[in-house]
Design a protein around this motif. Structure first.
Motif, PDB file in Angstrom:
ATOM      1  N   ARG A  38       0.836  -1.196   0.000  1.00  0.00           N
ATOM      2  CA  ARG A  38       0.000   0.000   0.000  1.00  0.00           C
ATOM      3  C   ARG A  38       0.875   1.252   0.000  1.00  0.00           C
ATOM      4  N   GLN A  39       0.283   2.310  -0.512  1.00  0.00           N
ATOM      5  CA  GLN A  39       0.995   3.589  -0.552  1.00  0.00           C
ATOM      6  C   GLN A  39       0.015   4.702  -0.231  1.00  0.00           C
ATOM      7  N   ALA A  40       0.304   5.407   0.854  1.00  0.00           N
ATOM      8  CA  ALA A  40      -0.486   6.567   1.241  1.00  0.00           C
ATOM      9  C   ALA A  40       0.194   7.820   0.688  1.00  0.00           C
ATOM     10  N   ASN A  43       3.906   9.007   1.351  1.00  0.00           N
ATOM     11  CA  ASN A  43       4.641   7.884   1.944  1.00  0.00           C
ATOM     12  C   ASN A  43       5.195   6.965   0.860  1.00  0.00           C
ATOM     13  N   ARG A  45       5.800   3.202  -0.740  1.00  0.00           N
ATOM     14  CA  ARG A  45       5.009   1.979  -0.819  1.00  0.00           C
ATOM     15  C   ARG A  45       5.557   0.987   0.207  1.00  0.00           C
ATOM     16  N   ALA A  91      -5.090   4.261   1.856  1.00  0.00           N
ATOM     17  CA  ALA A  91      -3.977   4.166   0.902  1.00  0.00           C
ATOM     18  C   ALA A  91      -4.484   3.561  -0.400  1.00  0.00           C
TER      19      ALA A  91
END
Length: 122
Positions: A38-40, A43, A45, A91
């Motif tokens: 996941r990637q917010a 941020n 990944r 995310a």
């Protein structure tokens, strides 16, 4: 040509659940390791969970006890069941595949899906 197609994301309230799916094609699904990242915004990944071809799973500390990764080799599909969702789980979630190895935090497989957005907000 390897294709990974995610589905199941959406907007939920804190404490609710979602199940993500990743349909794979162009790969001998049963032989490979798979993972969810996941990637917010802002941020890097990060690995959420990974699973070996025989079903051995590992999880990031932040999701242990709340998320469950599973796979159906007959359906060429990877799943991520997410319970007790928190705002910090918000995310884009990506499916990842490797021909042989299990994806890790530092070494993902070479194949990625397009991502599915998960938003947890009241």
């Amino acid at each position: 040509q390897v294709q990974l197609v995610e589905s199941g994301g959406g907007l939920v309230q804190p404490g609710e659940s979602l199940r993500l799916s990743c349909k794979a094609s162009g790969i001998i699904f049963s032989r490979g390791g798979m993972g969810w990242y996941r990637q917010a915004p802002g941020n890097q990944r990060e690995l959420v969970a990974a699973i070996s071809r025989v079903g051995t799973a590992n999880y990031a500390d932040a999701v242990k006890g709340r998320f469950t990764i599973s796979r159906d080799n007959a359906m060429n599909t990877l799943y991520l069941k997410m319970n007790s969702l928190k705002p910090e789980d918000t995310a884009v979630y990506y499916c990842n595949a490797d021909f042989f190895n299990v994806p890790t935090a530092t070494t993902p497989g070479p194949y990625w899906g397009q991502g599915t957005q998960v938003t947890v907000s009241s």
